[in-house]
Design a protein around this motif. Structure first.
Motif, PDB file in Angstrom:
ATOM      1  N   LYS A 494       0.905  -1.077  -0.085  1.00  0.00           N
ATOM      2  CA  LYS A 494       0.233   0.048   0.017  1.00  0.00           C
ATOM      3  C   LYS A 494       0.887   1.202  -0.011  1.00  0.00           C
ATOM      4  CE  LYS A 494      -3.622  -2.309   2.369  1.00  0.00           C
ATOM      5  NZ  LYS A 494      -4.810  -2.201   3.781  1.00  0.00           N
ATOM      6  N   ILE A 495       0.169   2.245  -0.423  1.00  0.00           N
ATOM      7  CA  ILE A 495       1.070   3.520  -0.206  1.00  0.00           C
ATOM      8  C   ILE A 495       0.223   4.497   0.466  1.00  0.00           C
ATOM      9  CG2 ILE A 495       1.924   5.653  -1.839  1.00  0.00           C
ATOM     10  CD1 ILE A 495       3.183   3.138  -2.652  1.00  0.00           C
ATOM     11  N   GLU A 496       1.117   5.113   1.609  1.00  0.00           N
ATOM     12  CA  GLU A 496       0.706   6.284   2.382  1.00  0.00           C
ATOM     13  C   GLU A 496       1.278   7.467   1.851  1.00  0.00           C
ATOM     14  OE1 GLU A 496       0.603   7.556   7.041  1.00  0.00           O
ATOM     15  OE2 GLU A 496       1.262   5.751   6.322  1.00  0.00           O
ATOM     16  N   PHE A 497       0.353   8.592   1.592  1.00  0.00           N
ATOM     17  CA  PHE A 497       0.825  10.054   1.490  1.00  0.00           C
ATOM     18  C   PHE A 497       0.875  10.477   2.704  1.00  0.00           C
ATOM     19  CE2 PHE A 497      -1.030   8.347  -2.455  1.00  0.00           C
ATOM     20  CZ  PHE A 497      -0.082   8.536  -3.264  1.00  0.00           C
ATOM     21  N   LYS A 501      -2.067  12.412   4.880  1.00  0.00           N
ATOM     22  CA  LYS A 501      -2.651  11.501   5.661  1.00  0.00           C
ATOM     23  C   LYS A 501      -3.860  10.701   4.638  1.00  0.00           C
ATOM     24  CE  LYS A 501      -2.451  14.102   9.872  1.00  0.00           C
ATOM     25  NZ  LYS A 501      -1.212  13.395  10.217  1.00  0.00           N
ATOM     26  N   LYS A 502      -3.420  10.357   3.563  1.00  0.00           N
ATOM     27  CA  LYS A 502      -4.119   9.498   2.554  1.00  0.00           C
ATOM     28  C   LYS A 502      -3.193   8.152   2.379  1.00  0.00           C
ATOM     29  CE  LYS A 502      -6.438  13.764   0.549  1.00  0.00           C
ATOM     30  NZ  LYS A 502      -6.635  14.351  -0.756  1.00  0.00           N
ATOM     31  N   SER A 503      -4.152   7.384   1.876  1.00  0.00           N
ATOM     32  CA  SER A 503      -3.392   6.172   1.489  1.00  0.00           C
ATOM     33  C   SER A 503      -4.284   5.495   0.058  1.00  0.00           C
ATOM     34  CB  SER A 503      -3.242   5.045   2.646  1.00  0.00           C
ATOM     35  OG  SER A 503      -4.569   4.739   3.001  1.00  0.00           O
ATOM     36  N   ARG A 504      -3.718   4.524  -0.326  1.00  0.00           N
ATOM     37  CA  ARG A 504      -4.125   3.990  -1.443  1.00  0.00           C
ATOM     38  C   ARG A 504      -3.543   2.390  -1.770  1.00  0.00           C
ATOM     39  NH1 ARG A 504      -2.771   5.125  -7.574  1.00  0.00           N
ATOM     40  NH2 ARG A 504      -3.178   2.851  -7.410  1.00  0.00           N
ATOM     41  N   ASP A 505      -4.310   1.575  -2.348  1.00  0.00           N
ATOM     42  CA  ASP A 505      -3.592   0.364  -2.766  1.00  0.00           C
ATOM     43  C   ASP A 505      -2.605   0.418  -3.678  1.00  0.00           C
ATOM     44  OD1 ASP A 505      -5.391  -1.076  -0.949  1.00  0.00           O
ATOM     45  OD2 ASP A 505      -6.821  -1.447  -2.621  1.00  0.00           O
ATOM     46  N   CYS A 584       3.561  -4.337   3.099  1.00  0.00           N
ATOM     47  CA  CYS A 584       4.127  -3.316   3.452  1.00  0.00           C
ATOM     48  C   CYS A 584       3.293  -2.017   3.209  1.00  0.00           C
ATOM     49  CB  CYS A 584       5.397  -3.206   2.555  1.00  0.00           C
ATOM     50  SG  CYS A 584       6.456  -1.579   2.903  1.00  0.00           S
ATOM     51  N   THR A 585       3.377  -0.862   4.017  1.00  0.00           N
ATOM     52  CA  THR A 585       2.844   0.310   3.677  1.00  0.00           C
ATOM     53  C   THR A 585       4.012   1.240   3.285  1.00  0.00           C
ATOM     54  OG1 THR A 585       0.806  -0.134   4.882  1.00  0.00           O
ATOM     55  CG2 THR A 585       1.344   2.076   4.334  1.00  0.00           C
ATOM     56  N   HIS A 586       4.031   1.802   2.091  1.00  0.00           N
ATOM     57  CA  HIS A 586       5.301   2.444   1.809  1.00  0.00           C
ATOM     58  C   HIS A 586       4.886   3.917   1.971  1.00  0.00           C
ATOM     59  CE1 HIS A 586       8.776   4.260  -0.050  1.00  0.00           C
ATOM     60  NE2 HIS A 586       8.077   4.411  -0.995  1.00  0.00           N
ATOM     61  N   ARG A 587       5.584   4.550   2.645  1.00  0.00           N
ATOM     62  CA  ARG A 587       5.321   6.126   3.002  1.00  0.00           C
ATOM     63  C   ARG A 587       5.941   7.023   2.231  1.00  0.00           C
ATOM     64  NH1 ARG A 587       6.331   5.377   9.635  1.00  0.00           N
ATOM     65  NH2 ARG A 587       4.299   5.009  10.144  1.00  0.00           N
ATOM     66  N   LYS A 588       5.155   7.884   1.476  1.00  0.00           N
ATOM     67  CA  LYS A 588       5.902   8.984   0.473  1.00  0.00           C
ATOM     68  C   LYS A 588       5.687  10.362   1.181  1.00  0.00           C
ATOM     69  CE  LYS A 588       5.359   7.003  -4.069  1.00  0.00           C
ATOM     70  NZ  LYS A 588       6.709   7.310  -4.476  1.00  0.00           N
TER      71      LYS A 588
END
Length: 672
Positions: A494-497, A501-505, A584-588
């Protein structure tokens, strides 16, 4: 006296030595006329019968390879010692491994006054020690023979002449001579540290390891040896390439195992400088784990090529026994135990192919004890950390929620200047399955590489220090991989901006590939599909045995270092899986100094990343299956990087692009 010595050399066929003795006799000597007659006779001998005369006028007899990296204070002496050799028919190939001192200027000065010097100036520092630049030299070598000189050592004037004479006389594939050590601090000269291993080995005659297996016990250093070039090339022998030192150990075994004609000479070739700052043996002790990886490489080589050769296997077992100093030298007991565990794994794998027969009485007892030195693990998680004091807690806490599998965490600090170190050390104190190491700042790729040899889990997972994982999904994905015995198991993310404070698959392009890959049974098709995924390191679990046996590493560059890992892991995997678990949740970040946000001259490193990747994967039989996808990827990433390279470096960009595309046989189009 000179006439007698000359005649002795003549009878042995050592014609150049004979000539030198005859030429010492002066005109007032009664033996002058006889000496001149002998000289005239020798000069008439057909060239094919005379050693040290090249057969091809366009090629030198000898290629001397000298890799160079930050040895400016010692480089003059090394180069001059080569240029002063009594044999003159050679080329000196100097490969500058992107030195940051004045080494390049020194080399260029000597090149301007001696046309025998070929200078290769690598734009980026390669992984590991002298292995990769030495391989560059081997590829460029035109000589019938190849020798090596360390750029901080010096060689005797007659070093190569004597080895060449022996090589020509016995048609040898390998000549081994002696060396002295020179202590940089005390200035003492000492005999080679392996001299006791010479006992029982005959000199100046044709031998090999079948009759004299103790040849394996000689120091593996390459700069005491002379190799027939066609022997190396016919057997496809070169240094293993990876982010480690001590690469001469596998090379030593590759060469001696294949060579049928070896000659041992008792004369000093080289003076090896010891105890200088920055030398390999001065490295941090955990880096000695690289020797375990080299043992694994040698084991694989023996199993694949000499599976019934008991003599070679028993010598290898003894080599493992003698190399246990790698573990005992460790200041950290846990690191020593990890290395013992690695040794045990290598032994168990090797003995399945051919058990030991003639080994030391306490050999089995020692390696049985190594087996229990460190726990058996399902997973090793590697996390490179750098100035992440505000995020590392959440990363580690997410991993520590794992309950169903046995795992450890290896943290490699890449030169942090904030409180990251203290936080990591606190976790290590509290959790005995977390281990912490440090290095000077080299980038996340090199940080991961530094501890790859320490992985003992059945699988390895690479996680970024600013990301988090779902412990349950990681457990489930790992159990999938174990059940199916996947070499490489891809997992969703997943991607977390972060600031928003937003996320997406995961990204749509990867999701599209996933939908096809998850139902595909054919591994060739999986290789093709996997190569199209974004090259994130945290979207896969890799079998540790594959990681070690195939020498899979991240690249040497600060940016794009995950490209080599991505492609190398895919092409070497024989059984690939895809999981629907999102691990994994990858933080951008937009306000953080993140690698993906770099837009400066470092983006030129993409060319080195692509070059190294191609070098790592092109020898695989499946290369042809992914070449189209690989070429398209290379073009795409080069175009992507262009907008992130400053205008002041655009000429460099175009030059590097042209060179890379020529090597990859990619057509250079105007819009690329």
């Amino acid at each position: 006296m000179s006439l007698i010595k000359g005649n002795q050399y003549f009878r042995k066929g050592d014609y150049l030595f004979a000539l030198k003795e005859y030429e010492k006799i002066s005109k007032d000597n009664p033996l002058y006329d006889q000496a001149q007659f002998n000289i005239q006779y020798l000069n008439k001998i057909d060239k094919k019968e005379r050693p040290l005369v090249k057969n091809d006028v366009d090629k030198p007899l000898l290629s001397i390879v000298m890799p160079v990296f930050n040895v400016g204070p010692y480089l003059d002496a090394s180069i001059l010692s080569v240029l002063s050799q009594t044999v003159k028919d050679f080329e000196l190939i100097i490969i500058n491994d992107a030195s940051t001192d004045d080494g390049k200027k020194i080399i260029q000065m000597y090149q301007s006054i001696d046309k025998r010097i070929k200078f290769v100036d690598l734009k980026f520092n390669t992984l590991g020690g002298a292995g990769i630049p030495s391989n560059v030299g081997i590829e460029l070598a035109l000589g019938e023979y190849i020798g090596f000189v360390d750029s901080d050592d010096w060689v005797n004037p007659e070093a190569f002449e004597k080895m060449l004479l022996a090589a020509e006389k016995f048609k040898a594939e390998l000549v081994i001579a002696d060396f002295n050590t020179f202590d940089q601090n005390s200035r003492d000269v000492s005999a080679a540290y392996d001299k006791k291993n010479w006992e029982g080995i005959p000199l100046e005659t044709e031998i090999n390891t079948e009759k004299y297996p103790q040849l394996y016990r000689l120091s593996p250093v390459p700069w005491r040896k002379l190799y027939r070039a066609d022997f190396l090339k016919n057997h496809e022998i070169c240094y293993p390439e990876g982010d480690y030192f001590y690469e001469d150990n596998p090379l030593h075994w590759f060469v001696l195992s294949a060579a049928k004609k070896v000659v041992l000479q008792d004369h000093i070739v080289s003076y090896h400088r010891m105890a200088r700052a920055g030398q390999t043996m001065s490295s941090a002790t955990y880096k000695l784990a690289a020797l375990a990886q080299h043992l694994n490489t040698i084991s694989d080589h023996l199993i694949q090529n000499y599976s019934k050769d008991q003599i070679k296997f028993d010598e290898f077992y003894d080599y493992c026994y003698r190399t246990d100093w790698v573990a005992t030298r460790q200041e950290d007991v846990v690191t020593g135990n990890i290395i013992k565990k690695l040794f045990s794994k290598i032994y168990l794998k090797t003995q399945e192919a051919l058990p030991p027969k003639n080994v030391r009485p306490n050999f089995k007892k020692k390696f049985d004890s190594f087996k229990d030195a460190y726990p058996d693990l399902d997973l090793t998680i590697i996390i490179p950390v750098f100035n992440c004091e505000d995020l590392i807690n959440s990363t580690l806490d997410s991993v520590l929620k794992i309950k169903k599998i046995k795992f450890n965490i290896i943290l490699m600090d890449d030169g942090s200047t904030d409180k990251t170190q203290k936080i990591c050390e606190k976790y290590c104190t509290k959790h005995n399955n977390i281990h912490f190491y440090q290095q000077a700042n080299k980038g996340a790729g090199r940080a991961r590489n530094a501890v790859i040899p320490l992985c003992t889990g059945e699988y390895t997972y690479f996680l970024d220090a600013d990301d988090v994982v779902s412990a349950t999904d990681l457990e489930n994905a790992l159990q999938e991989a174990q059940k199916a015995k996947y070499d490489l198991h891809f997992i969703k993310y997943k991607i977390e901006f972060f600031e928003e404070k937003k996320s997406r698959d995961m990204f749509d392009a990867d999701e599209k590939i996933w939908q096809e890959a998850i139902i595909t049974k054919d591994n060739d098709k999986k290789i093709e599909l996997a190569s199209g995924l974004i090259n994130y390191p945290w979207n896969r679990l890799i079998k540790t045995s594959l990681l070690h046996s195939e020498n899979i590493f991240f690249g040497s560059t600060v940016v794009h270092n995950d490209i080599p890992f991505h492609w190398h892991s895919i092409i070497s995997a024989k059984n690939i899986g895809f999981s629907n678990y999102s691990v994994c949740t990858h933080r951008k970040f937009t306000e953080r100094n993140q690698i993906t946000n770099i837009s400066d001259a470092r983006r030129l490193m993409v060319f080195e990343a692509l070059r190294f990747t191609n070098s790592s994967i092109q020898h695989y039989s499946d290369y042809i299956k992914i070449k189209k996808t690989w070429s398209e990827f290379a073009k795409h990433i080069v175009v992507w990087a262009k907008d992130r390279v400053p205008e002041t470096h655009m000429n460099d960009y175009e030059e590097m692009k042209s060179e890379l595309f020529n090597n990859l046989e990619i057509e250079v189009k105007r819009n690329v």
